[in-house]
Design a protein around this motif. Structure first.
Motif, PDB file in Angstrom:
ATOM      1  N   GLU A   1       0.866  -1.175   0.000  1.00 42.36           N
ATOM      2  CA  GLU A   1       0.000   0.000   0.000  1.00 42.36           C
ATOM      3  C   GLU A   1       0.903   1.225   0.000  1.00 42.36           C
ATOM      4  N   VAL A   2       0.681   2.106  -0.958  1.00 42.75           N
ATOM      5  CA  VAL A   2       1.495   3.321  -1.057  1.00 42.75           C
ATOM      6  C   VAL A   2       0.653   4.497  -0.581  1.00 42.75           C
ATOM      7  N   VAL A   3       1.181   5.250   0.396  1.00 40.49           N
ATOM      8  CA  VAL A   3       0.469   6.439   0.866  1.00 40.49           C
ATOM      9  C   VAL A   3       1.264   7.661   0.413  1.00 40.49           C
ATOM     10  N   LEU A   4       0.586   8.572  -0.275  1.00 38.61           N
ATOM     11  CA  LEU A   4       1.239   9.803  -0.726  1.00 38.61           C
ATOM     12  C   LEU A   4       0.738  10.929   0.186  1.00 38.61           C
ATOM     13  N   GLU A   5       1.662  11.552   0.923  1.00 38.05           N
ATOM     14  CA  GLU A   5       1.224  12.512   1.944  1.00 38.05           C
ATOM     15  C   GLU A   5       1.522  13.970   1.578  1.00 38.05           C
ATOM     16  N   ASP A   6       2.617  14.167   0.835  1.00 46.40           N
ATOM     17  CA  ASP A   6       3.035  15.542   0.588  1.00 46.40           C
ATOM     18  C   ASP A   6       3.940  15.570  -0.638  1.00 46.40           C
ATOM     19  N   GLY A   7       4.319  16.777  -1.050  1.00 42.17           N
ATOM     20  CA  GLY A   7       5.207  16.868  -2.199  1.00 42.17           C
ATOM     21  C   GLY A   7       5.374  18.317  -2.613  1.00 42.17           C
ATOM     22  N   ALA A   8       6.028  18.525  -3.733  1.00 46.30           N
ATOM     23  CA  ALA A   8       6.192  19.894  -4.230  1.00 46.30           C
ATOM     24  C   ALA A   8       6.325  19.822  -5.742  1.00 46.30           C
TER      25      ALA A   8
END
Length: 702
Positions: free
Chosen positions: A566-573
């Motif tokens: 399971e991949v959780v994407l929480e933040d980025g730019a």
């Protein structure tokens, strides 16, 4: 067809069972009594003819059924479409494919061995497609046969509401006929082929037993049917018609499984079983079937076997013949006439029906029209198995069938370069015929890899290439389909930056990967987007999912697919100019590679459910062999001088097992196995696999 098509007089049934329970022998008898063949041939017959339904040479040599054959017989005023399905687990897709289109089934059980591993698998498949069934306890002429014990096993092991509808007169070499508990009459089969049925008085020593089992039968019906329930309480006798109607109601609602008994080999009681099929199994109109409406979000639409409605039919099996591809079709709704145009719902191509035939095992007769509820075959149509065909008045598709994952692969190549053309023809044909047979090219080693359900499955295809396509094949070492997974959570924080002339590439993603518990729908990858406040623009989110997903196709540890992530994407730019779909996809792929080792990756291997049957004196040797192969024994049961050992064994350790088992038991041991689950491999084996993979990679990079 001379007589008018009457759907109430039609039954579409299949016969399925554990290997060697006598399915094909039973089919052979049904064909004989239905007037289709004029002499009976045995599966391993001395006359060299082989059973009618086993039309492939290979089937005759090995004495097993590989392809399900379809045929039609007349019994009294009824038309029975009969499909003989294989019992061997490597050909499980044939069973799935047949059950998909049947309205009812006969579950055949061996009177000595009872409910075996394969019976359990078949039962599970019948339940998946809600197929009503009758049980037939066969081989009552054999030593140690006991139909009452088998009936109890149906209740305990398969949780079926099984009730005897007849009891045997005599067992083993004394087996002469049956007492029919519905009519309370006794019948024996006479004549060289058992074609003469004589009614006799119920033998005095069986009267009490017959009364006892009839009481149990009516008691079971009382729970299903209120009218019988009332009579049961008042201790009144229900009429013959009421009993039959109640049994039928119980069978069709899947609440009852009537148990017939006899011996197909000795021609005992097959006719009563056929009567049972016509009395108790549903007509094509009584089993609910649904299609998915493609114009309306795949909403379910119920199909009705009405000849005037739009056509919906399913191609459930393909067969190559000297005259071209033969496609078996089940017509669910509407009718098909020679010369009609029908539309393949997969590629929306319209095709004309050049020739329509009715099958009898491997012989055929031409027909003009086939009606709703029928099973027929069509020549000259190009399609794959599982395609739906409709006419232009409807846009619908039948649900596709469940196709299990392959567990074993082999590298194959033609021995002779000149046969390369036949080689690719053969692979293409097999792939179309059988959804569990897969072919791909390994980019790195440039080899052709075939994958399937087991050693025997692939062995048969290699043998068929030689026979049908005149193409000898070199076969590599069998390869097991491993999987990789992760065993703990690990965070990632990855920035992809590339500055070249013109616009650069920029993407930053932050989140974590974690183990995904087994999902009900069988999903092995899940993506969870928790980005808020537009830190990554919406249009780039799918790119991140796609990147991660693409990276799971080949794991860094041993080069096999990664599952359970399971991949959780929480933040980025992102960057106004330099960010793109591609940049985010590359970032995701690199992030998984970078963080993978921190998530404690493990290798999973396929574990097989193994059932070995050996004479008692070899029990020690057989158990020893299983232990040597890293197997764990689940249970052993003994019956009549034989011992059944159930175990779970890694597939990697099962190569060559049949030879070892034969030599340890002087040829008396037999086994069957099927895929059970994936489980982690021991540490030392994982390290060895990883080392080999790294060495292979290093060699390729040179």
């Amino acid at each position: 067809m001379s007589k008018k098509w009457n759907i109430d007089m039609v039954r579409n049934i299949g016969i399925s069972a554990h290997i060697d329970s006598g399915k094909t022998t039973l089919s052979e008898r049904i064909l004989f009594y239905g007037g289709k063949i004029h002499a009976i041939h045995e599966v391993r017959g001395k006359d060299g003819v082989g059973a009618t339904m086993d039309s492939m040479d290979l089937e005759r040599e090995k004495g097993i059924t590989i392809q399900s054959a379809a045929t039609q017989v007349q019994w009294k005023d009824y038309t029975i479409n009969l499909i003989d399905t294989p019992g061997h687990v490597d050909f499980t897709v044939e069973v799935e494919r047949s059950l998909r289109v049947l309205d009812g089934a006969i579950l055949v059980l061996c009177g000595v061995a009872g409910v075996q591993s394969q019976s359990i698998t078949v039962d599970r498949q019948m339940k998946r497609y809600n197929v009503p069934r009758l049980a037939f306890v066969n081989k009552l002429d054999r030593q140690g046969a006991n139909p009452f014990r088998v009936k109890d096993a149906l209740v305990e092991k398969l949780r079926l509401n099984a009730v005897m509808v007849n009891i045997p007169i005599g067992l083993e070499d004394q087996h002469r006929g049956i007492v029919d508990l519905v009519q309370m009459k006794a019948f024996i089969n006479e004549g060289p082929d058992g074609e003469k049925i004589t009614e006799i008085e119920i033998p005095a020593d069986l009267v009490d037993q017959a009364k006892e089992y009839r009481h149990k039968l009516i008691g079971a019906l009382a729970d299903i049917d209120d009218a019988i329930g009332e009579k049961f309480l008042m201790e009144e006798e229900p009429t013959l018609e009421e009993i039959k109607a109640a049994i039928r109601k119980g069978v069709i609602s899947l609440k009852l499984c009537p148990v017939f008994c006899g011996s197909a080999f000795k021609n005992k009681n097959v006719q009563h079983l056929l009567d049972g099929v016509t009395y108790y199994l549903p007509t094509p109109a009584e089993k609910k079937e649904f299609a998915l409406d493609l114009n309306n979000n795949e909403e379910k639409i119920e199909l009705f076997p009405d000849n005037d409605k739009p056509l919906v039919s399913l191609a459930f099996k393909l067969q190559e013949t000297p005259f071209g591809q033969l496609t078996y079709m089940r017509v669910y709704q509407g009718k098909m006439t020679k010369g009609d145009f029908i539309i393949n719902q997969v590629n929306k191509k319209s095709v004309k029906i050049p020739r329509l035939v009715r099958m009898h095992s491997d012989k055929m007769e031409d027909i003009e029209t086939s009606y709703a509820g029928d099973i027929v075959a069509v020549f000259g149509i190009d399609c794959a198995s599982g395609d739906t065909f409709c006419d232009d008045r409807i846009n619908a598709s039948m649900q596709s069938m469940h196709v299990p994952d392959a567990v074993i692969s082999l590298a194959v190549a033609p021995k002779d370069k000149t046969a390369a053309n036949n080689f690719s023809k053969a692979l293409q044909k097999f792939r179309k015929e059988d959804p569990t047979f897969r072919v791909h090219r390994d980019e790195e080693s440039n080899e052709t890899i075939i994958s399937g359900m087991g050693e025997l499955h692939l062995e048969i295809y290699v043998e068929r290439m030689k026979r049908e396509f005149n193409c000898e094949v070199i076969v590599g070492q069998p390869q097991v389909a491993y999987r990789e997974t992760i065993s703990q959570e690990a965070p990632y924080d990855y920035t992809h930056k590339k500055q070249t002339g013109g616009s650069g590439q920029y993407a930053k993603i932050v989140g974590k990967i974690q183990p995904l518990p087994p999902q009900e729908d069988g999903a092995v990858f899940k993506f969870d987007n928790k980005v808020v406040g537009g830190r990554i623009p919406k249009e780039f989110i799918p790119a991140v999912e796609e990147g991660f997903k693409e990276q799971t196709v080949k794991g860094p540890l041993i080069g096999f697919p990664i599952v359970g992530v399971e991949v959780v994407l929480e933040d980025g730019a992102y960057h106004d100019v330099d960010s793109s779909y591609m940049a985010f996809k590359i970032a995701a792929m690199a992030a998984l590679r970078e963080v993978y080792s921190a998530a404690k990756p493990t290798v999973l291997e396929p574990i097989m459910k193994l059932e070995t049957v050996v004479p008692d004196e070899y029990q020690g040797a057989a158990v020893g062999q299983i232990n040597q192969r890293r197997g764990s024994i689940v249970g052993t049961t003994a019956f009549d001088g034989n011992c059944v050992i159930e175990a779970e064994v890694p597939l990697t350790e099962m190569f060559g097992y049949s030879t070892d088992l034969r030599s340890a038991t002087k040829g008396k041991g037999e086994f069957s196995m099927e895929f059970a689950k994936y489980a982690p491999v021991p540490r030392n084996i994982q390290e060895e696999l990883a080392k080999k993979y790294q060495a292979k990679r290093a060699a390729e990079q040179k």
